[in-house]
Write an enzyme that holds these catalytic residues in place. Structure first.
Site, PDB file in Angstrom:
ATOM      1  N   ALA A 225       1.001  -1.419   0.044  1.00 44.90           N
ATOM      2  CA  ALA A 225       0.071  -0.044   0.009  1.00 44.90           C
ATOM      3  C   ALA A 225       0.738   1.284  -0.039  1.00 44.90           C
ATOM      4  CB  ALA A 225      -0.922  -0.045   1.325  1.00 44.90           C
TER       5      ALA A 225
ATOM      6  N   GLU B  83       3.015  -5.683   7.472  1.00 46.97           N
ATOM      7  CA  GLU B  83       2.093  -4.759   7.962  1.00 46.97           C
ATOM      8  C   GLU B  83       2.504  -4.461   9.426  1.00 46.97           C
ATOM      9  OE1 GLU B  83      -0.342  -5.763   4.474  1.00 46.97           O
ATOM     10  OE2 GLU B  83       0.800  -6.784   5.939  1.00 46.97           O
TER      11      GLU B  83
ATOM     12  N   GLU C  25      -1.818  -9.340  -0.993  1.00 50.38           N
ATOM     13  CA  GLU C  25      -3.087  -9.395  -0.811  1.00 50.38           C
ATOM     14  C   GLU C  25      -3.871  -9.708  -2.091  1.00 50.38           C
ATOM     15  OE1 GLU C  25      -4.372  -7.666   3.447  1.00 50.38           O
ATOM     16  OE2 GLU C  25      -3.600  -6.406   2.038  1.00 50.38           O
TER      17      GLU C  25
ATOM     18  N   GLY D 298      -0.264  -5.104   0.675  1.00 47.81           N
ATOM     19  CA  GLY D 298      -1.390  -5.157  -0.349  1.00 47.81           C
ATOM     20  C   GLY D 298      -1.144  -5.938  -1.704  1.00 47.81           C
TER      21      GLY D 298
END
Length: 256
Positions: free
Chosen positions: A64, A130, A110, A107
């Site tokens: 992210a 994270e 993911e 991300g």
């Protein structure tokens, strides 16, 4: 600005490439919105039978874009409703192949796990780091990773933030295949073309039943499978497939 590029490298195949090379394809709001829009559109297209998702030869997505939310509070994070954008990818009915070179972290990992097949380069780097910046995965990392590789392996990577390479991802069951880095894109396209040549109604039903069945009781999942199996006998493609087999010729599937 266009951060997700679409092309059609073969008949029936769409390819989506994230293009933010200056930040290693970090996922900002614009990227997520463009991905959601493209997946929604491609999922409805009768011309598309398989989708390749990639970040190119160097990096898939490094995670992210922290600059967008590093100083936001909980209410502001909730108001972003990012989960609705991810949902558009998860609900795409077309088979999706993630072609992963380089980093697929946070991300990015993911995002790759939203695909149905993952082709990873040997030097691809997966992970959910994270925890190292004081948070946790928020787009399915705790759930999809655990379902893919099991609780004890997932806990190791979620709680430490440690990365793992393509070979490890394959050994644990996260990657479908691992190939030399320079072969990732070609192999993903080869698989996409193979799938695009299959009856699309059957492919859609297979994906739907696998995803719906994995989190329900076996008896209920088997019922879904039987219903979908029987339903396909109403399709012209089923008749074409049977005729082609008996006549010893290649089938011509139309999606009807």
């Amino acid at each position: 600005m266009e951060f997700v590029k679409l092309d059609h490298p073969a008949a029936g195949v769409a390819r989506l490439a994230i293009h933010r090379p200056e930040v290693r394809n970090a996922l900002n709001q614009a990227v997520r919105e463009q991905l959601a829009e493209q997946f929604s559109t491609l999922g409805k297209s009768s011309e598309v039978r398989a989708i390749i998702l990639t970040g190119g030869d160097k990096v898939f997505a490094a995670g992210a874009d922290l600059t967008e939310f590093a100083h936001k509070n909980a209410v502001q994070m909730q108001q972003r409703t990012v989960h609705l954008l991810w949902q558009s990818i998860a609900e795409c009915p077309k088979p999706v192949i993630a072609a992963v070179n380089g980093y697929a972290l946070g991300g990015g990992c993911e995002l790759a796990m939203h695909a149905d097949i993952i082709v990873a380069g040997r030097n691809a780097t997966f992970g959910q780091p994270e925890i190292r910046v004081g948070v946790m995965p928020g787009a399915g990392g705790t759930q999809r990773l655990t379902r893919a590789i099991g609780k004890f392996q997932a806990m190791k990577y979620l709680l430490t933030g440690l990365p793992f390479k393509g070979e490890e991802a394959f050994a644990m069951g996260l990657a479908s295949e691992v190939v030399d880095d320079e072969q990732v894109q070609a192999r993903a396209l080869e698989l996409a073309q193979l799938i695009a040549g299959m009856p699309p109604l059957a492919a859609t039903q297979i994906k739907e039943v696998v995803l719906a069945g994995q989190d329900i009781a076996l008896d209920a999942a088997l019922l879904l499978e039987r219903k979908a199996f029987n339903l396909l006998f109403a399709s012209q493609d089923q008749k074409e497939g049977a005729r082609a087999f008996l006549e010893k010729r290649p089938p011509n599937y139309t999606g009807n």
